[in-house]
Enzyme design. Sequence first.
Site, PDB file in Angstrom:
ATOM      1  N   GLU A 121     -42.638  28.577  -7.179  1.00 13.76           N
ATOM      2  CA  GLU A 121     -41.598  27.819  -7.883  1.00 13.76           C
ATOM      3  C   GLU A 121     -42.182  27.058  -9.070  1.00 13.76           C
ATOM      4  OE1 GLU A 121     -38.699  28.601  -7.206  1.00 13.76           O
ATOM      5  OE2 GLU A 121     -39.157  29.617  -5.322  1.00 13.76           O
TER       6      GLU A 121
ATOM      7  N   HIS B  67     -42.054  29.242 -12.160  1.00 11.84           N
ATOM      8  CA  HIS B  67     -40.738  29.224 -12.817  1.00 11.84           C
ATOM      9  C   HIS B  67     -40.544  27.907 -13.574  1.00 11.84           C
ATOM     10  CE1 HIS B  67     -39.488  32.924 -10.967  1.00 11.84           C
ATOM     11  NE2 HIS B  67     -39.462  32.435  -9.730  1.00 11.84           N
TER      12      HIS B  67
END
Length: 520
Positions: free
Chosen positions: A21, A24
């Site tokens: 994550e 991203h």
Amino acid sequence: MVLEKVLIFFIFLGPLVFFHELGHFFFARLFGVRVEVFSIGFGPKIFSFKKGDTQYAISLIPLGGYVKMFGDDPLSEKELTAEEEKVAYTKKGKWARFWIVFGGPLANFILAFFIYFALVSVGEKVPQTKFGVIPQESILYKAGIRTGDVLKQINQQEIVSFDDLNMIDTDVKAIEVQRQDKTIRVPIEMKGMEFITKFSEVSGPLRAPLLVNSEGKMFFVKELNSKSSSLEEILKSDSSQLELIDISKEEVSLQFNPESLNLDSKSSQVISRQEQSWEEAFKEAKLYPKDLLIKNIQASSPAAEANFQAGSIIVGIEGRRIFSFNELKSTIQNLGEEKPITLTLLNSKGTETTSKITPRYREHNGQKFLSVGVESGISFYSIMIETQSKGVLSSISKAYYRTLDGTVKTFLGFKKLITGEVALKNVGGPIAIGQVASESFNISLSMFFRLMALISINLGLINLFPIPVLDGGHIVFILLEAINRGPLSRKKLMYAQQVGMSLLFLLIFVALYNDISRLF
């Protein structure tokens, strides 16, 4: 015990999700996209705080995570202001969106590289590169390699761990092995890949040098004034005397490392032989390898129906004495059908009994095999060695090749699943990952982090699958948008997302079903 495994699972999975994550998040912020939520886990938030425009959270279900970006819904019909368009994901260019999506898998590959780099540069605790049982007809045996030899060098290149074999890309001219206290050079002419294949065929675990008697007493057996070795090596020893050391069952697990024993506090005795083999000498002394000890009886199995008891020792099959659980398994498999056989058992009173029993077919990981339903009490000989730390350049090179090798092998594994070469029953979910993570943690931290690096590579590749709702699916949409010179229609996006969610849920169902099937 269960709580410990759950904790290890969270420690294992947390960094993989976090860095995915983070990949991203990093590229989203780099290209000016507003990130609304950064969450580790799904579902209700159990802890959160807000900094700037972003809410950082830990959510209830720890099997993943997500980064919620402003304006990331291509199906939304909401009109955005000029200021909102500047920070909206869908209003960014194709190149920016590509890197935002690709950032997650990329972070997983980078994480794997840095884990490998840290392991190599600091030093690792890894299993010996030990040859397993080598049949006499094997090309390795004919070359002069023997069961239990430790591989030390190939073409004068040091071999410390199994990963070092992946660096061999030339013909093998000679190897160096350690046999007890001797170092032996073995000339051998073989292609590099052929040698690795032959080595992998015989690199299975050897039995721990553990013997039991009918009373349940356990003994660690070794050569006098010598290092420990596997039971297979002990049985081939030229020594006329061996040392038997009393140990408790609590000191023994599936992976047995003799170096963990405090031998100074142990009582011992010497066992001798005359002209017979060590196998015959042990049988004469009513000592049997620990793998013939029945650890558990499976419910509703032929063994349960025949009233077999855990703690008994299987000493014969069809009137023939055996000295390994593999002999039992191979004899049963060679039956080729479900038909009665006679097993001889030694109970805790020292009495031998014979029973007629009919093996039944079982299925495991897509393979059918005959079984009587007894679990072996086997322990494997496990010696861990500590590698020396490497320099920065050497560590970078090794980490790169390990990451590349892990990526290629993982890709080929997925290819075999897709083409049907490997059954879907081999797919594991969170329970399987948790079990393997716990086992690797108990072996050594090095093995735990090696597994973490490999699963990080798996996670990166899985997310690159061209399935809508996964990162790879989003990348395909961006590529199609570039080809079409415009965004896909709302109808096509809705249909693709429905298909993607169906495929994803199917994959999750298969993995969880396999996990639960293995438990029961």
